[in-house]
Design an enzyme around this catalytic site. Sequence first.
Site, mmCIF file in Angstrom:
data_model
loop_
_atom_site.group_PDB
_atom_site.id
_atom_site.type_symbol
_atom_site.label_atom_id
_atom_site.label_comp_id
_atom_site.label_asym_id
_atom_site.label_seq_id
_atom_site.Cartn_x
_atom_site.Cartn_y
_atom_site.Cartn_z
ATOM 1 N N HIS A 1 0.835 -1.207 0.000
ATOM 2 C CA HIS A 1 0.000 0.000 0.000
ATOM 3 C C HIS A 1 0.870 1.257 0.000
ATOM 4 O O HIS A 1 1.801 1.370 0.788
ATOM 5 C CB HIS A 1 -0.885 -0.039 1.253
ATOM 6 C CG HIS A 1 -1.907 1.054 1.319
ATOM 7 N ND1 HIS A 1 -2.140 1.759 2.474
ATOM 8 C CD2 HIS A 1 -2.758 1.538 0.388
ATOM 9 C CE1 HIS A 1 -3.102 2.634 2.251
ATOM 10 N NE2 HIS A 1 -3.493 2.529 1.001
ATOM 11 N N HIS B 1 -0.841 11.520 -1.900
ATOM 12 C CA HIS B 1 -2.142 11.128 -1.371
ATOM 13 C C HIS B 1 -3.017 12.312 -0.989
ATOM 14 O O HIS B 1 -4.188 12.390 -1.358
ATOM 15 C CB HIS B 1 -1.941 10.217 -0.156
ATOM 16 C CG HIS B 1 -3.213 9.708 0.443
ATOM 17 N ND1 HIS B 1 -3.966 10.439 1.342
ATOM 18 C CD2 HIS B 1 -3.882 8.541 0.278
ATOM 19 C CE1 HIS B 1 -5.026 9.746 1.700
ATOM 20 N NE2 HIS B 1 -4.999 8.578 1.067
HETATM 21 O O1 G3P Z 1 -6.555 2.027 -3.154
HETATM 22 C C1 G3P Z 1 -6.840 1.586 -1.879
HETATM 23 C C2 G3P Z 1 -6.605 2.609 -0.811
HETATM 24 O O2 G3P Z 1 -5.342 3.191 -0.994
HETATM 25 C C3 G3P Z 1 -7.665 3.666 -0.779
HETATM 26 O O3 G3P Z 1 -7.546 4.564 0.275
HETATM 27 O O4 G3P Z 1 -6.858 6.679 1.327
HETATM 28 O O5 G3P Z 1 -5.298 4.760 1.343
HETATM 29 O O6 G3P Z 1 -5.752 5.986 -0.757
HETATM 30 P P1 G3P Z 1 -6.304 5.534 0.547
HETATM 31 MG MG MG Z 2 -4.606 4.810 -2.214
#
Ligand code: G3P
Ligand code: MG
Length: 256
Positions: A16, A58
């Site tokens: 992630h 992000h």
């Molecule tokens: O793509 C999955 C996840 O990354 C979505 O939430 O806020 O971590 O970008 P976020």
């Molecule tokens: Mg994400």
Amino acid sequence: MATLPGSWPYPRVLAHRGGGTLAPENTLAGMREGLRRGYRAIEYDIMLARDGVPVVLHDPYLGRTVAGSGKVVDYDASELALLDAGGWFARKFEGEPVPLFVEFAQYCKAHGVWMNMEIKPAPGYDIETGGTVARIAAALFAEDIAAGDMAAVPLLSSFSMLALASARDLAPQVPRACLMSELAPDWERRAREVEAIAIHTNHKHLTPQLAQEVRAAGYGLFCYTVNEPRRARELLSWGVEAFCTDRIDLFKPDFS
Ligand code: G3P
Ligand code: MG
């Protein structure tokens, strides 16, 4: 669920935001941390800078992961690239730049890292962001697309239906996934509207019934952000096909 055909041709475990919580999110340093641990698949976030150039970020504001203040859209990409995106995490990462999306994607491609590109538009920039990311992804992977090697081609995902629709219009050949924190009652209509191949959802709101529904309708099913192996096994037993994790230290890339 074992009776349903697999609808996810991609890796099962993704790092992630590039490197999970072992390195600053959405940076090349994070990516390299994943590579060191054998990861060849990542999720990361993409936003447009003021000049329309996409960067890997992000938040729509500076301050949390990038030193500075104000909105991302108040800066050109070249200005963002000079800001520190690593010092907030640890001193050894000080000076780590905000990556330019094109360079970041090229680096991943060169290292055989499959990408889930999350289109993360700054408020009001959904259409431009979706279209730009899709066009760039299509150009970078033109050869794989022409050869029909779709497992190598990135998967675009977004919470923004506008961004996904724009991606569909400008580069329909790059596959899309609908991101929904919780599956809306009309999730399938939304998926059809943007011609998505998969549903990406927060595992905390998923139920075995919903998982079954998504898989039975023929969509791939991916969860974010799963940080406990026991929970991951449970989700896989429900028919979830893949997930991203912050804990690339706990999950081996071939986790099953
Ligand atoms: O793509 C999955 C996840 O990354 C979505 O939430 O806020 O971590 O970008 P976020
Ligand atoms: Mg994400």
